[in-house]
Design an enzyme around this catalytic site. Structure first.
Site, short mmCIF file in Angstrom:
data_model
loop_
_atom_site.label_atom_id
_atom_site.label_comp_id
_atom_site.label_asym_id
_atom_site.label_seq_id
_atom_site.Cartn_x
_atom_site.Cartn_y
_atom_site.Cartn_z
N GLU A 1 28.39 37.07 65.42
CA GLU A 1 28.55 35.67 65.03
C GLU A 1 27.19 35.04 64.74
O GLU A 1 26.18 35.41 65.35
CB GLU A 1 29.25 34.89 66.15
CG GLU A 1 30.70 35.26 66.35
CD GLU A 1 31.36 34.45 67.45
OE1 GLU A 1 30.67 33.59 68.05
OE2 GLU A 1 32.55 34.68 67.71
N ARG B 1 31.57 33.01 39.65
CA ARG B 1 32.32 33.72 38.61
C ARG B 1 33.82 33.73 38.89
O ARG B 1 34.60 34.08 38.00
CB ARG B 1 31.78 35.15 38.46
CG ARG B 1 30.44 35.19 37.71
CD ARG B 1 29.84 36.58 37.68
NE ARG B 1 29.17 36.91 38.95
CZ ARG B 1 28.56 38.05 39.18
NH1 ARG B 1 28.53 38.99 38.23
NH2 ARG B 1 27.97 38.27 40.35
N LYS C 1 31.98 40.73 21.59
CA LYS C 1 32.51 41.98 22.14
C LYS C 1 34.01 42.04 21.90
O LYS C 1 34.74 41.13 22.28
CB LYS C 1 32.20 42.09 23.63
CG LYS C 1 30.74 42.27 23.94
CD LYS C 1 30.50 42.43 25.43
CE LYS C 1 30.73 41.13 26.17
NZ LYS C 1 30.38 41.21 27.60
N ARG D 1 37.52 44.76 22.06
CA ARG D 1 38.13 46.05 22.38
C ARG D 1 39.27 46.25 21.38
O ARG D 1 40.29 45.56 21.47
CB ARG D 1 38.66 46.04 23.81
CG ARG D 1 38.97 47.44 24.35
CD ARG D 1 39.47 47.38 25.79
NE ARG D 1 38.50 46.83 26.71
CZ ARG D 1 37.52 47.54 27.27
NH1 ARG D 1 37.38 48.82 26.97
NH2 ARG D 1 36.68 46.97 28.11
N ASP E 1 20.87 34.75 29.24
CA ASP E 1 22.10 34.64 30.03
C ASP E 1 21.80 33.86 31.31
O ASP E 1 20.64 33.57 31.60
CB ASP E 1 22.63 36.04 30.36
CG ASP E 1 24.15 36.07 30.46
OD1 ASP E 1 24.77 34.99 30.59
OD2 ASP E 1 24.73 37.18 30.39
#
EC number: 2.7.6.1
Length: 316
Positions: free
Chosen positions: A43, A100, A197, A199, A223
Site C-alpha cells: 500500500e 488514449r 493509413k 487497411r 505527434d
C-alpha cells in the site's frame, strides 16, 4: 519572489521528481517536504512534512509507468492536502495517463480517461494543469478548471534553431495529429503532409498513403506521444520510399515502452525530439533522442495561476 513563497508550495510524488525540482528552482523555491513510499504490504504511504493550512499547493505528478502506482500516489497526496486544510490543491500532471482510453472504440469498452478525471476531482483537486492531452476533449471530462499547456512551441523552437533550410515538410502521422502538425508547419513556415493509413481488407497489412509532396525534402514527423514507436518507424520508412531525404520526429511525451528504443535505433529517423514530461531512464538514453525541458513553461504557468493571471497568454 518573496511575496508568494509562504503561500505557494510545490510538492512531488515519485513519477518525475527531477522535473518537479527544476520547476521549483525556476520559481525560486525548494520542493516542500513530503515522503511517498510503500508499506510492507504494498500500500502507498504518504507523509506531508510541513503545514499546508491555507496554502496554494501544486503537486507535480505524471501518470506514466508505473501508471497505477503514480495515479494512486497523486490521489492519496491530494486527499492528504485536503484533510490538512490546503486552500487550493492544483494537480500538475505533465503527462496524463489513460488519455488514449477517451471513448468507446468498440462495444463494452470503458472510458477510463473520464474515470481518472472523476477520481482526481473526487480526491479533492481544485484545478488540473497538464500538457498536450492525447484527446483535447478530455478537458471537458472535468468539472474543475483545466489549464492545457502546449509542447508544440518548445519542439518547434528546437527545429527553428536547427536551421534545416527551405526544403522542410512537416508530416502528420495520422488524421488525429493534423491540428498539431499544422501549428508546427506554420511556425516553421513549411508545407504540411499527412499520412493516411488504410487497411484494404481484413488480414491485409496497412497501406500508408502520403497526402502532400515529400520528395527531396527533410521530413519532420509530429505527434503527441511515442509509445512502442511501431507506427512512427513505419511512417518514416514510407516517407523514404516516397523520396524524403532526411527524417526527423518529435513528440511531447516519450512513453517509449516495449521495443521502442530498439526500433528507433534501427530506424531511418535521424533525430527524435521529446520533452521531459516523462523521465528518460539511463537505459533508454541513445544519441538519437534529444530531450527539451518543459520546466520553465510549467513554472510560468504555476506562477500565473497563483497570481490570478492569464495562462492562455503564454501561447498568444
Amino acid at each position: 519572489m518573496a511575496r508568494y513563497t509562504n503561500s505557494l508550495k510545490i510538492f512531488t510524488g515519485n513519477s518525475n521528481p527531477k522535473l518537479a525540482s527544476e520547476i521549483a528552482e525556476h520559481l525560486g523555491l525548494k520542493l516542500a517536504d513530503s515522503e511517498v513510499g510503500t508499506f510492507s504490504d504494498g500500500e502507498i504511504s504518504v507523509r506531508i512534512g510541513e503545514s499546508v493550512r491555507g496554502a496554494s499547493v501544486f503537486v507535480i505528478q505524471s501518470t506514466c509507468a508505473p501508471v497505477n502506482n503514480n495515479l494512486m500516489e497523486l490521489l492519496i497526496m491530494i486527499d492528504a492536502f485536503k484533510r490538512a486544510s490546503a486552500a487550493e490543491i492544483n494537480a500538475v500532471i505533465p503527462y496524463y495517463g489513460y488519455a488514449r482510453q477517451d471513448r468507446k472504440a468498440k462495444a463494452r469498452d470503458p472510458i477510463t480517461a473520464k474515470l481518472v478525471a472523476d477520481l482526481i476531482t473526487a480526491a479533492g483537486a481544485h484545478r488540473v494543469v497538464t500538457m498536450d492531452l492525447h484527446a483535447p476533449q478530455i478537458q471537458g471530462y472535468f468539472n474543475i478548471p483545466v489549464d492545457h499547456l502546449l509542447g508544440g512551441p518548445i519542439l518547434a523552437k528546437y527545429f527553428m534553431d536547427k536551421e534545416l533550410g527551405d526544403d522542410v515538410v512537416v508530416v502528420s502521422p495520422d488524421h488525429g495529429s493534423v491540428t498539431r502538425a499544422r501549428y508546427f508547419a506554420e511556425k516553421l513556415n513549411a508545407p504540411l503532409a499527412i499520412i493516411d493509413k488504410r487497411r484494404p481488407k481484413a488480414n491485409v497489412a496497412e497501406v500508408m498513403n502520403i497526402i502532400g509532396d515529400v520528395k527531396g525534402k527533410k521530413a519532420i514527423l509530429v505527434d503527441d506521444l511515442i509509445d512502442t514507436a511501431g507506427t512512427l518507424v513505419q511512417a518514416a520508412e514510407a516517407l523514404l520510399d516516397h523520396g524524403a531525404v532526411e527524417i526527423y520526429a518529435c513528440a511531447t511525451h516519450g512513453v517509449l515502452s516495449g521495443p521502442a528504443i530498439e526500433r528507433l535505433k534501427e530506424s531511418p529517423i535521424k533525430e527524435v525530439v521529446i520533452t521531459d514530461t516523462i523521465p528518460l531512464p539511463e537505459e533508454k538514453k541513445i544519441d538519437k533522442i534529444k530531450v527539451r525541458s518543459v520546466a520553465p513553461l510549467f513554472a510560468e504557468a504555476i506562477l500565473r495561476i497563483h497570481e490570478g493571471m492569464s495562462v492562455s497568454k503564454l501561447f498568444t
